[in-house]
Design an enzyme around this catalytic site. Structure first.
Site, PDB file in Angstrom:
ATOM      1  N   HIS A 112     -16.929  -1.412 -42.184  1.00 63.68           N
ATOM      2  CA  HIS A 112     -17.158  -1.347 -40.718  1.00 63.68           C
ATOM      3  C   HIS A 112     -18.572  -1.712 -40.487  1.00 63.68           C
ATOM      4  O   HIS A 112     -19.501  -0.988 -40.939  1.00 63.68           O
ATOM      5  CB  HIS A 112     -16.503  -0.296 -40.031  1.00 63.68           C
ATOM      6  CG  HIS A 112     -16.491  -0.619 -38.567  1.00 63.68           C
ATOM      7  ND1 HIS A 112     -17.661  -0.373 -37.501  1.00 63.68           N
ATOM      8  CD2 HIS A 112     -15.535  -1.074 -37.684  1.00 63.68           C
ATOM      9  CE1 HIS A 112     -17.277  -0.653 -36.474  1.00 63.68           C
ATOM     10  NE2 HIS A 112     -16.110  -1.114 -36.457  1.00 63.68           N
ATOM     11  N   ASP A 116     -16.395   2.762 -31.989  1.00 65.08           N
ATOM     12  CA  ASP A 116     -16.175   1.421 -32.177  1.00 65.08           C
ATOM     13  C   ASP A 116     -15.100   0.945 -33.150  1.00 65.08           C
ATOM     14  O   ASP A 116     -13.964   0.254 -32.970  1.00 65.08           O
ATOM     15  CB  ASP A 116     -17.123   0.717 -32.886  1.00 65.08           C
ATOM     16  CG  ASP A 116     -18.266   0.311 -31.790  1.00 65.08           C
ATOM     17  OD1 ASP A 116     -18.169   0.230 -30.523  1.00 65.08           O
ATOM     18  OD2 ASP A 116     -19.410   0.009 -32.173  1.00 65.08           O
TER      19      ASP A 116
END
Ligand code: FES
Length: 387
Positions: free
Chosen positions: A187, A339
């Site tokens: 990520h 996120d």
């Protein structure tokens, strides 16, 4: 009660009645290994770890695991005593959960309020504590969020299997609508946070030395029997290292190694200790160790790297042995956690594409299970699936 107050409750998860909402919000179960909070917790922690057949296989495991735990406990207690008497992992997980939920409430108001629940594998709070607290809070939408960035059946897999077993034990199979964040080692936010920690670590060296510091990425090792089944862990750790290297865009050389092997089985290498010995023999002075599979300080950073390996390096003449800071509650890491969950809530996937692909050598029927109610991949519609 604020989310932060909820986060610092001293023991099992607490329900938060004043948050009992007109809508139930989103429960986020943070799955991790855990660590003994006190010296008295050390032996029970080791015992649960050594009898977990999803982590390692031993002959007569219930007996031998008990013997190993008992034999190792005094030495491990000494190690915890040297870092303050216990593992800080629960405190860090609570800070991470609080920071994540505060950010998520702003990022995704339509799924708020967001609440986190800690589920450790080998020490309280356990999976049962998490699901009972979610039930008490009236949670309906739940996310199982592993805190191991890279997948392994011995870590995330074992924690998920235990979470689903807890649901059955507590007869809560049908209460929550689940989805799973089963890996996030590539990520962007996580990669940025690790790169930030590396840059911070490099500040420990004089400017003229920095470009030549060897970055020694160190991940927790796993028994080779796990890897031989076809476990994704080494490939996923290497992918993280590759992404961080690209994000850093620095001239520094780097290596990947594995630490913390214990018990009478063979483990994934090269071992961090042997790599330090070899680098010292080659005359390498400046080595920055970067924890790449741990997201907070615990015994593997505070004791194994900072004390054991640091002493070893010093004794071998490696004068510039340092460690990059752990992610802990770095704001960029809290942003990343929010996120990751925010992206997951938006994309509507029940779990990653890799989750349903079992290891080729798997013989554990519990693996890659899903609870009776999971979010339908893509559409987010409710769907019932067999476990
Ligand atoms: Fe990997 Fe079962 S051990 S799917």
């Amino acid at each position: 009660m604020t989310i932060r107050e909820h986060a610092v409750m001293p023991h099992k998860q607490q329900s938060s009645p004043q948050h009992m909402p007109t809508r139930s919000g989103t429960g986020i179960v943070m799955l991790n290994l855990g660590g003994p909070e006190t010296l008295a917790d050390v032996e029970p922690f080791l015992l649960r770890l050594f009898v977990d057949r999803e982590l390692l296989r031993l002959p007569w495991q219930d007996v031998l695991g008990r013997v190993i735990a008992k034999r190792r406990a005094p030495r491990v207690r000494d190690l915890y005593a040297a870092i303050g008497g216990g593992s800080p992992i629960l405190r860090w997980t609570r800070e991470q959960g609080a920071g994540m939920c505060e950010r998520l409430d702003a990022l995704s108001p339509e799924t708020a309020p967001h609440r986190f629940y800690v589920s450790f594998r080998y020490v309280a709070p356990f999976a049962d504590d998490a699901v009972l607290a979610m039930k008490a809070d009236g949670i309906q939408r739940a996310i199982a969020f592993t805190q191991y960035p890279q997948w392994s059946c011995a870590t995330t897999g074992s924690s998920l299997n235990e979470l689903w077993r807890a649901l059955r034990r507590q007869q809560l199979d049908d209460v929550f609508e689940w989805s799973i964040i089963d890996r996030w080692g590539e990520h962007d936010g996580f990669v940025r946070a690790v790169a930030g920690a590396v840059r911070e670590g490099l500040q420990l060296y004089a400017p003229h030395e920095r470009d030549d510091v060897l970055l020694l990425y160190s991940a927790h090792s796993l028994p080779l029997s796990v890897i031989d089944r076809g476990d994704a862990y080494p490939a996923e750790v290497a992918a993280t290292v590759s992404r961080v290297t690209t994000a850093l865009a620095l001239p520094n050389p780097h290596l990947l190694c594995y630490q913390s092997d214990v018990g009478p089985v063979r483990w994934l290498g090269a071992s961090t200790e042997s790599v330090i010995r070899n680098l010292a023999a080659q005359g390498r002075k400046n080595v920055l160790v970067v924890p790449i599979a741990f997201t907070s300080d615990h015994i593997e950073t505070l004791s194994e790297i900072d004390i054991e390996y640091a002493h070893l390096a010093q004794s071998l003449g490696m004068s510039g042995f340092r460690r990059a800071p752990s992610l802990n509650a770095r704001p960029d890491f809290l942003d990343a956690l929010a996120d990751i969950v925010g992206d997951h809530l938006q994309d509507g996937m029940a779990y990653s594409r890799q989750y349903s692909t079992r290891c080729p050598g798997c013989s554990n029927s519990a693996c890659r299970g899903v609870p009776s109610r999971v979010r339908c991949a893509r559409t987010g519609d409710r769907q019932t699936m067999g476990s």
